[in-house]
Design a protein around this motif. Structure first.
Motif, PDB file in Angstrom:
ATOM      1  N   GLN A  78       2.399  -0.147   0.368  1.00 37.98           N
ATOM      2  CA  GLN A  78       3.778  -0.162  -0.129  1.00 37.98           C
ATOM      3  C   GLN A  78       4.653   0.796   0.691  1.00 37.98           C
ATOM      4  OE1 GLN A  78       3.477   0.798  -4.286  1.00 37.98           O
ATOM      5  NE2 GLN A  78       3.112  -1.329  -4.911  1.00 37.98           N
ATOM      6  N   GLN A  79       4.132   1.979   0.965  1.00 33.14           N
ATOM      7  CA  GLN A  79       4.887   2.948   1.764  1.00 33.14           C
ATOM      8  C   GLN A  79       5.175   2.401   3.160  1.00 33.14           C
ATOM      9  OE1 GLN A  79       2.572   6.545   1.737  1.00 33.14           O
ATOM     10  NE2 GLN A  79       3.351   7.201  -0.267  1.00 33.14           N
ATOM     11  N   MET A  80       4.190   1.759   3.751  1.00 32.88           N
ATOM     12  CA  MET A  80       4.384   1.184   5.086  1.00 32.88           C
ATOM     13  C   MET A  80       5.413   0.057   5.046  1.00 32.88           C
ATOM     14  SD  MET A  80       0.527   1.304   6.662  1.00 32.88           S
ATOM     15  CE  MET A  80       0.935   0.360   8.076  1.00 32.88           C
ATOM     16  N   GLN A  81       5.390  -0.734   3.989  1.00 31.33           N
ATOM     17  CA  GLN A  81       6.355  -1.822   3.854  1.00 31.33           C
ATOM     18  C   GLN A  81       7.768  -1.260   3.702  1.00 31.33           C
ATOM     19  OE1 GLN A  81       5.666  -5.118   4.278  1.00 31.33           O
ATOM     20  NE2 GLN A  81       7.888  -5.293   4.275  1.00 31.33           N
ATOM     21  N   GLN A  82       7.912  -0.185   2.930  1.00 27.15           N
ATOM     22  CA  GLN A  82       9.212   0.465   2.776  1.00 27.15           C
ATOM     23  C   GLN A  82       9.705   1.005   4.125  1.00 27.15           C
ATOM     24  OE1 GLN A  82       8.518   3.409  -0.261  1.00 27.15           O
ATOM     25  NE2 GLN A  82       8.764   1.947  -1.954  1.00 27.15           N
ATOM     26  N   MET A  83       8.771   1.606   4.880  1.00 30.28           N
ATOM     27  CA  MET A  83       9.133   2.120   6.203  1.00 30.28           C
ATOM     28  C   MET A  83       9.564   0.984   7.128  1.00 30.28           C
ATOM     29  SD  MET A  83       8.863   5.426   6.605  1.00 30.28           S
ATOM     30  CE  MET A  83       8.211   5.963   8.150  1.00 30.28           C
ATOM     31  N   ASP A 143     -14.086   6.716  -6.345  1.00 27.36           N
ATOM     32  CA  ASP A 143     -14.707   5.427  -6.569  1.00 27.36           C
ATOM     33  C   ASP A 143     -13.926   4.323  -5.881  1.00 27.36           C
ATOM     34  OD1 ASP A 143     -12.484   5.254  -8.161  1.00 27.36           O
ATOM     35  OD2 ASP A 143     -13.551   4.629  -9.974  1.00 27.36           O
ATOM     36  N   LYS A 144     -14.464   3.129  -5.926  1.00 26.07           N
ATOM     37  CA  LYS A 144     -13.869   1.998  -5.216  1.00 26.07           C
ATOM     38  C   LYS A 144     -12.470   1.677  -5.735  1.00 26.07           C
ATOM     39  CE  LYS A 144     -18.305  -0.041  -4.207  1.00 26.07           C
ATOM     40  NZ  LYS A 144     -19.195  -1.149  -4.407  1.00 26.07           N
ATOM     41  N   ARG A 145     -12.278   1.841  -7.026  1.00 29.60           N
ATOM     42  CA  ARG A 145     -10.973   1.530  -7.624  1.00 29.60           C
ATOM     43  C   ARG A 145      -9.895   2.478  -7.081  1.00 29.60           C
ATOM     44  NH1 ARG A 145      -8.104  -2.173  -9.969  1.00 29.60           N
ATOM     45  NH2 ARG A 145      -7.039  -1.637 -11.860  1.00 29.60           N
ATOM     46  N   ASP A 146     -10.190   3.772  -7.019  1.00 28.38           N
ATOM     47  CA  ASP A 146      -9.232   4.750  -6.482  1.00 28.38           C
ATOM     48  C   ASP A 146      -8.935   4.474  -5.011  1.00 28.38           C
ATOM     49  OD1 ASP A 146      -9.066   6.062  -8.916  1.00 28.38           O
ATOM     50  OD2 ASP A 146     -10.593   7.561  -8.378  1.00 28.38           O
ATOM     51  N   LEU A 147      -9.964   4.110  -4.272  1.00 24.09           N
ATOM     52  CA  LEU A 147      -9.803   3.805  -2.855  1.00 24.09           C
ATOM     53  C   LEU A 147      -8.905   2.581  -2.674  1.00 24.09           C
ATOM     54  CD1 LEU A 147     -10.685   4.632  -0.013  1.00 24.09           C
ATOM     55  CD2 LEU A 147     -12.635   3.099  -0.257  1.00 24.09           C
ATOM     56  N   TYR A 148      -9.133   1.563  -3.500  1.00 25.32           N
ATOM     57  CA  TYR A 148      -8.322   0.360  -3.440  1.00 25.32           C
ATOM     58  C   TYR A 148      -6.866   0.671  -3.799  1.00 25.32           C
ATOM     59  CZ  TYR A 148      -6.790  -4.430  -4.226  1.00 25.32           C
ATOM     60  OH  TYR A 148      -6.103  -5.610  -4.183  1.00 25.32           O
ATOM     61  N   ASP A 149      -6.631   1.468  -4.851  1.00 25.68           N
ATOM     62  CA  ASP A 149      -5.280   1.857  -5.267  1.00 25.68           C
ATOM     63  C   ASP A 149      -4.596   2.687  -4.183  1.00 25.68           C
ATOM     64  OD1 ASP A 149      -5.585   0.536  -7.661  1.00 25.68           O
ATOM     65  OD2 ASP A 149      -6.088   2.349  -8.814  1.00 25.68           O
ATOM     66  N   SER A 150      -5.380   3.535  -3.543  1.00 21.91           N
ATOM     67  CA  SER A 150      -4.843   4.380  -2.474  1.00 21.91           C
ATOM     68  C   SER A 150      -4.355   3.521  -1.308  1.00 21.91           C
ATOM     69  CB  SER A 150      -5.935   5.333  -2.008  1.00 21.91           C
ATOM     70  OG  SER A 150      -5.425   6.376  -1.271  1.00 21.91           O
ATOM     71  N   PHE A 151      -5.125   2.521  -0.936  1.00 17.75           N
ATOM     72  CA  PHE A 151      -4.704   1.600   0.128  1.00 17.75           C
ATOM     73  C   PHE A 151      -3.478   0.801  -0.298  1.00 17.75           C
ATOM     74  CE2 PHE A 151      -8.918   2.020   2.231  1.00 17.75           C
ATOM     75  CZ  PHE A 151      -8.441   2.250   3.507  1.00 17.75           C
ATOM     76  N   GLY A 152      -3.409   0.422  -1.544  1.00 15.16           N
ATOM     77  CA  GLY A 152      -2.248  -0.308  -2.050  1.00 15.16           C
ATOM     78  C   GLY A 152      -0.979   0.541  -1.958  1.00 15.16           C
ATOM     79  N   GLY A 153      -1.095   1.814  -2.316  1.00 14.56           N
ATOM     80  CA  GLY A 153       0.042   2.715  -2.229  1.00 14.56           C
ATOM     81  C   GLY A 153       0.497   2.912  -0.786  1.00 14.56           C
TER      82      GLY A 153
END
Length: 115
Positions: free
Chosen positions: A15-20, A2-12
């Motif tokens: 964060q990973q890209m920012q850490q990198m 669903d849209k919520r999971d997709l949005y959370d997935s992009f958020g994660g």
């Protein structure tokens, strides 16, 4: 999904890209520090080599009146430097703690009358 999971997935992923990105920025800063230190050491090494050459040129040359050792005495000197006696009394025995031996030094550097 669903849209919520997709949005959370992009958020994660964000964060990973920012850490990198943070890790890469730190690596870049560390690399810059290492390169700067390397450049300083290269320059210092060059200056030290130049100074060594200057000092070697300032050292007094071998006096004219001195004679060089013959080939056989050079060989004895080499054996003596490796820690062995070259005198008649103890020839071939190892010197204890590389102590000097007056007899060996006389054989190597002593004045001999030639027949």
């Amino acid at each position: 999904m669903d849209k919520r999971d997709l949005y959370d997935s992009f958020g994660g992923m964000e964060q990973q890209m920012q850490q990198m990105l943070d890790k890469m920025a730190k690596l870049r800063a560390d690399m810059t520090t290492v390169l700067e230190k390397n450049a300083e050491l290269v320059i210092e090494n060059e200056h030290l080599r130049e100074r060594m050459v200057e000092i070697e040129n300032e050292l007094p040359k071998k006096p004219v009146g001195t004679t060089t050792l013959s080939k056989s005495r050079q060989n004895l000197e080499k054996l003596y430097d490796e820690g062995f006696h070259v005198c008649n009394q103890f020839y071939g025995k190892r010197r204890n703690d590389d102590e000097s031996c007056v007899f060996c030094l006389d054989v190597i550097y002593g004045e001999r009358e030639r027949p």
